[in-house]
Each structure stands twice: as C-alpha cells, then as structure tokens.
Motif scaffolding. Structure first.
Motif, short mmCIF file in Angstrom:
data_model
loop_
_atom_site.label_atom_id
_atom_site.label_comp_id
_atom_site.label_asym_id
_atom_site.label_seq_id
_atom_site.Cartn_x
_atom_site.Cartn_y
_atom_site.Cartn_z
N SER A 19 0.86 -1.18 0.00
CA SER A 19 0.00 0.00 0.00
C SER A 19 0.90 1.24 0.00
CB SER A 19 -0.88 -0.01 1.25
OG SER A 19 -1.55 1.22 1.39
N ILE A 20 0.67 2.13 -0.97
CA ILE A 20 1.47 3.36 -1.05
C ILE A 20 0.55 4.56 -1.03
CG2 ILE A 20 3.04 4.72 -2.49
CD1 ILE A 20 4.19 2.17 -3.58
N LEU A 21 0.89 5.54 -0.20
CA LEU A 21 0.18 6.80 -0.16
C LEU A 21 1.15 7.91 -0.57
CD1 LEU A 21 -1.53 6.47 3.35
CD2 LEU A 21 -2.59 6.08 1.13
N ILE A 22 0.71 8.81 -1.43
CA ILE A 22 1.49 9.99 -1.77
C ILE A 22 0.70 11.19 -1.30
CG2 ILE A 22 2.50 11.41 -3.60
CD1 ILE A 22 2.95 8.89 -5.22
N ASP A 23 1.25 11.91 -0.33
CA ASP A 23 0.56 13.03 0.32
C ASP A 23 -0.85 12.64 0.75
OD1 ASP A 23 2.68 14.79 0.22
OD2 ASP A 23 2.15 15.53 -1.76
N GLY A 24 -0.97 11.44 1.33
CA GLY A 24 -2.24 10.97 1.87
C GLY A 24 -3.17 10.32 0.87
N GLU A 25 -2.86 10.38 -0.41
CA GLU A 25 -3.71 9.79 -1.45
C GLU A 25 -3.20 8.39 -1.81
OE1 GLU A 25 -6.51 11.13 -2.87
OE2 GLU A 25 -6.30 12.74 -1.40
N TRP A 40 10.41 -4.44 -2.23
CA TRP A 40 9.22 -4.05 -2.98
C TRP A 40 9.64 -3.24 -4.19
CZ3 TRP A 40 4.70 -6.10 -2.83
CH2 TRP A 40 4.18 -6.63 -1.64
N LEU A 41 9.05 -3.56 -5.34
CA LEU A 41 9.29 -2.84 -6.59
C LEU A 41 7.95 -2.39 -7.15
CD1 LEU A 41 11.81 -5.36 -8.20
CD2 LEU A 41 12.37 -3.28 -6.94
N VAL A 42 7.92 -1.17 -7.70
CA VAL A 42 6.69 -0.63 -8.28
C VAL A 42 6.89 -0.42 -9.78
CG1 VAL A 42 5.92 0.46 -6.14
CG2 VAL A 42 7.36 1.75 -7.72
N PRO A 43 5.80 -0.45 -10.56
CA PRO A 43 5.92 -0.17 -11.99
C PRO A 43 6.48 1.24 -12.20
CG PRO A 43 3.75 -1.07 -11.48
CD PRO A 43 4.42 -0.76 -10.18
N LEU A 44 7.61 1.33 -12.86
CA LEU A 44 8.36 2.59 -12.96
C LEU A 44 7.58 3.70 -13.64
CD1 LEU A 44 10.99 4.17 -12.55
CD2 LEU A 44 11.78 3.21 -14.72
N GLU A 45 7.00 3.43 -14.79
CA GLU A 45 6.37 4.51 -15.55
C GLU A 45 5.14 5.07 -14.86
OE1 GLU A 45 6.18 4.22 -19.80
OE2 GLU A 45 7.82 2.78 -19.81
N SER A 46 4.24 4.22 -14.38
CA SER A 46 3.03 4.75 -13.74
C SER A 46 3.36 5.43 -12.42
CB SER A 46 1.99 3.65 -13.55
OG SER A 46 2.48 2.61 -12.75
N PHE A 47 4.32 4.91 -11.68
CA PHE A 47 4.70 5.53 -10.41
C PHE A 47 5.38 6.87 -10.65
CE2 PHE A 47 7.34 6.11 -6.61
CZ PHE A 47 6.37 5.99 -5.63
N SER A 48 6.27 6.93 -11.64
CA SER A 48 6.96 8.18 -11.97
C SER A 48 5.96 9.25 -12.39
CB SER A 48 7.99 7.96 -13.07
OG SER A 48 9.00 7.09 -12.61
N LYS A 49 4.99 8.85 -13.20
CA LYS A 49 3.96 9.80 -13.65
C LYS A 49 3.20 10.37 -12.45
CE LYS A 49 0.05 10.13 -16.80
NZ LYS A 49 -0.80 9.41 -17.76
N ARG A 50 2.97 9.53 -11.45
CA ARG A 50 2.22 9.95 -10.26
C ARG A 50 2.95 11.04 -9.47
NH1 ARG A 50 -2.31 7.96 -7.27
NH2 ARG A 50 -2.67 9.76 -5.95
N ILE A 51 4.30 11.05 -9.54
CA ILE A 51 5.06 12.09 -8.83
C ILE A 51 5.46 13.23 -9.76
CG2 ILE A 51 5.90 10.53 -7.04
CD1 ILE A 51 8.69 10.72 -8.50
N GLY A 52 4.93 13.22 -10.98
CA GLY A 52 5.21 14.30 -11.92
C GLY A 52 6.52 14.16 -12.66
#
Length: 165
Positions: A19-25, A40-52
């Motif tokens: 479970s990952i929260l970015i600024d509470g979301e 733990w590894l996350v999908p790079l492209e979708s995660f990177s997009k989420r942080i701008g």
C-alpha cells in the motif's frame, strides 16, 4: 529498498500487497507491485507519472532515466536496490530510488505500507548528487554544430571545459 526503505525482511511476515500513499492519497497501479528478494518494486512509468516525473530509455543503454523538472536520475537495469528491473515487459524499481532524489520523504508505516510526502531536496553532501545526471545543456561541437548533452545519455562522456576570466 529492502522490504521498505532499508528494513530487512522479517521471515514469516505476510507481505502479499503493498500500500502506497502519496501526500495521503492512495496509489493504484495497472500492474501490481512486486516483492523480489525482500524488496518491494513498483511499476516505474506509472509511479513516476504519479510524482510528476517522466521516464526515458536511452537507446542502446541498459538503463532507464527518470526526469522531473531540471533533474534526472539514472536507474541501471539489474540493480534491485538502486536501479530497475524488467519483468514480463514491465520495468519496475524501488520507490526510494524513484522519489528520494527528487526531494520526497519516504516513511515506512509497516512492512506493507509506505507513505511518500513532498519535501525539500536534501543537500546533505556530495553522496546525494553522486550518480545523478548532469543538467542538460547545448554546446557547439568542433564543427560548430549544436550538440545537447542529452545526446550522449547512457554513454561515457568526457566534458572538457575551459574558461578565462
């Protein structure tokens, strides 16, 4: 990150879902995060997009480059802790390797929960910028043709700069 942000994996601990929260979301992914060798590894492209941030794959290089604003971070394939890993056509990376160079704070709430908070870029010494990509700039080559530094991404490059004040 081993398990989450450097903690060692505890034997017998349930770790089926991250479970990952970015600024509470809460963050959701089309492809679920992976637990590989206690990391733990996350999908790079979708995660990177989420942080701008955006992801580039330099031609001929075994790496991904994550860029946000004027800062880029290389992630070499095959290095789980600080790089990227390709699994079934999807590139994964540890959340810490993606967010920490861009000034986000990563907090472990439990072995299966990470909270990421936006914060200022830490400048605690040279170790924080070692391995970072240089800012992109353009200079003329020996024939006067403009060449951006990004043309050499993924290749060993020697810059010889000379100035006279």
């Amino acid at each position: 990150i081993s398990t989450l942000v450097g903690a060692e994996a505890k034997k017998g601990e349930a770790m089926e879902k991250l479970s990952i929260l970015i600024d509470g979301e809460p963050v959701t992914f089309a492809s679920p995060p992976l637990l590989k060798d206690g990391t733990w590894l996350v999908p790079l492209e979708s995660f990177s997009k989420r942080i701008g941030a955006k992801v580039e794959y330099p031609q001929g290089a075994e790496m991904a480059v994550v860029c946000q604003a004027d800062r880029c971070v290389p992630l070499k394939f095959g290095d789980i802790a600080t790089g990227a890993l390709r699994v079934d056509g999807i590139v994964y990376a540890s959340p810490a390797a993606i967010v920490e160079p861009f000034g986000f704070q990563l907090q472990t709430q439990s072995p299966n929960q990470i909270e990421i908070v936006k914060g200022g870029i830490k400048m605690e010494g040279i170790r924080n910028i070692a391995g970072q990509l240089a800012l992109d700039f353009t200079l003329p080559d020996l024939n006067g043709k403009p060449k951006p530094l990004s043309d050499f991404r993924g290749k060993k490059t020697l810059l010889y700069l000379w100035a006279s004040w």
